[in-house]
Motif scaffolding. Structure first.
Motif, short mmCIF file in Angstrom:
data_model
loop_
_atom_site.label_atom_id
_atom_site.label_comp_id
_atom_site.label_asym_id
_atom_site.label_seq_id
_atom_site.Cartn_x
_atom_site.Cartn_y
_atom_site.Cartn_z
N PHE A 139 -1.16 -0.39 -2.09
CA PHE A 139 -1.69 0.59 -1.26
C PHE A 139 -2.17 1.78 -2.39
N PHE A 164 -3.42 13.45 -1.61
CA PHE A 164 -3.01 12.06 -1.68
C PHE A 164 -2.04 11.77 -0.45
N ASN A 216 -10.31 3.70 -4.80
CA ASN A 216 -11.31 4.16 -3.75
C ASN A 216 -11.43 5.71 -4.16
N ARG A 217 -10.64 6.35 -4.54
CA ARG A 217 -10.94 7.82 -4.94
C ARG A 217 -11.59 8.35 -5.89
N GLU A 277 -5.08 0.68 -4.75
CA GLU A 277 -6.40 0.44 -3.69
C GLU A 277 -6.80 2.12 -3.44
N THR A 278 -5.89 2.87 -3.12
CA THR A 278 -6.23 4.32 -2.99
C THR A 278 -6.83 5.17 -4.00
#
Length: 160
Positions: A68, A133, A75-76, A71-72
């Motif tokens: 998690f 976040f 992506n950001r 990936e976060t």
């Protein structure tokens, strides 16, 4: 017979007094002993996000959390800002600190390979992109929320 009974009674009293003579253990010594038993390098429960809360297995929950976070972060920061500045850069190491109050700190780590980059620039971009976040619950040790840190390799994806 009276002498034998008196003798047995006297011996019984002597031994019973020794039972009350036991010293009470020192509380500092007991505390130190308990602290030695606790493995401070591992937590009882890893940090968690809402999508991983239902997982019961400790290692699977840890893997879910790392996936998690990775990936976060990917992506950001997937915009091409970093790629324009450092086109040869494909992966950065990000040190993630989760504090007991659930606040997060992200820090770019120094590169271990031959590719060099300005950590302050990357760190600035990272801080800007990772503001707001998603909430991460802190790790738990002995029923208390504790600080945890780990380094994640983040692959920089460039959308073309």
């Amino acid at each position: 017979m009276k002498k034998i009974i008196l003798f047995i009674l006297l011996i019984s009293l002597t031994f019973s007094c020794q039972l009350f003579d036991k010293k009470v253990p020192d509380e500092n010594a007991l505390l130190q002993e308990e602290l030695q038993k606790v493995n401070w390098k591992q937590v009882d429960q890893y940090p968690s996000v809402s999508s991983c809360d239902t997982i019961l297995d400790k290692e699977t929950q840890k893997a879910c959390l790392f996936q998690f976070l990775t990936e976060t972060i990917q992506n950001r920061i997937s915009t091409d800002t970093i790629h324009i500045l450092y086109p040869e850069l494909d992966t950065i190491s990000v040190k993630v600190t989760i504090n007991p109050d659930a606040s997060l700190i992200f820090e770019t780590q120094k590169p271990t390979d031959s590719i060099s980059y300005d950590i302050e620039v990357i760190d600035s971009i990272l801080q800007n992109r990772l503001a707001n976040f998603p909430k991460v619950e802190p790790a738990i040790k002995q029923g208390i929320k504790v600080k945890s840190q780990f380094v994640l390799p983040v692959i920089l994806k460039v959308t073309e």
